[in-house]
Design a protein around this motif. Sequence first.
Motif, PDB file in Angstrom:
ATOM      1  N   ARG A   1     -39.947  38.578  74.517  1.00  0.00           N
ATOM      2  CA  ARG A   1     -39.921  38.979  76.705  1.00  0.00           C
ATOM      3  C   ARG A   1     -38.300  38.782  76.492  1.00  0.00           C
ATOM      4  N   ALA A   2     -37.545  37.717  75.357  1.00  0.00           N
ATOM      5  CA  ALA A   2     -36.069  37.310  75.794  1.00  0.00           C
ATOM      6  C   ALA A   2     -35.535  38.874  74.842  1.00  0.00           C
ATOM      7  N   ASP A   3     -36.014  39.170  73.415  1.00  0.00           N
ATOM      8  CA  ASP A   3     -36.001  40.477  72.651  1.00  0.00           C
ATOM      9  C   ASP A   3     -36.241  41.286  73.215  1.00  0.00           C
ATOM     10  N   VAL A   4     -37.346  41.814  74.162  1.00  0.00           N
ATOM     11  CA  VAL A   4     -37.180  43.273  74.654  1.00  0.00           C
ATOM     12  C   VAL A   4     -36.140  43.608  75.495  1.00  0.00           C
ATOM     13  N   ALA A   5     -35.292  42.384  76.258  1.00  0.00           N
ATOM     14  CA  ALA A   5     -34.857  41.964  77.571  1.00  0.00           C
ATOM     15  C   ALA A   5     -33.599  42.550  76.705  1.00  0.00           C
ATOM     16  N   GLY A   6     -33.633  41.638  75.319  1.00  0.00           N
ATOM     17  CA  GLY A   6     -31.762  42.389  74.809  1.00  0.00           C
ATOM     18  C   GLY A   6     -31.766  43.552  74.372  1.00  0.00           C
ATOM     19  N   VAL A   7     -32.674  44.162  73.828  1.00  0.00           N
ATOM     20  CA  VAL A   7     -32.844  45.582  73.325  1.00  0.00           C
ATOM     21  C   VAL A   7     -32.193  46.399  74.629  1.00  0.00           C
ATOM     22  N   ALA A   8     -33.335  46.267  75.672  1.00  0.00           N
ATOM     23  CA  ALA A   8     -32.090  47.250  77.199  1.00  0.00           C
ATOM     24  C   ALA A   8     -30.884  46.542  77.116  1.00  0.00           C
TER      25      ALA A   8
END
Length: 178
Positions: free
Chosen positions: A7-14
Amino acid sequence: MSLTLTRADVAGVAERSIHATLGGSVADLAALVHPHAVNREAITEPPATRGVGPLAFHATGEWLRAAFSDLVWTTESDVVEDDLVVTYGTLSGRQTGEFVVWTPDGTVDRAFVPTGKSFTVRQAHFQRIADGLVIEHWAVRDDQGMAIQLGWIPPTPGFLFRCHQATKRARAAARVAV
């Protein structure tokens, strides 16, 4: 959401894609934005922003930077649900150039002359992530709050006249560019 991304990776991409749109290069965006990504907010932006992929997202950034200096995005929170990330925060900057708004058919609607004033407004950016890249973007912005802070509303007669002149210049420039 990809099984290999947290979830942190995906939020980081955004979040990184917001920063890259505001101030990054096409290469920066290519590492974050899918080649077929669409920006649903491009309907009031210049025609170059209405395509897909990193080039269109970069064109959005160029459009914003032409009107606003010192653009800063600050994230207050992220919410991740499956492949959707909502990034909530503030955007701030200072209007140092003409801000041109476009119609859905790709013509100049109006232009707002620079006021030199600063703004800070809250926004929520919604981004779908596919294969670790942004595939879709849309946003909820406080455009009225920004307009008030920049001195666009309530308008003075002089400001309206200068905006009318700027709109005529922008329309003429758009015709030449075609």
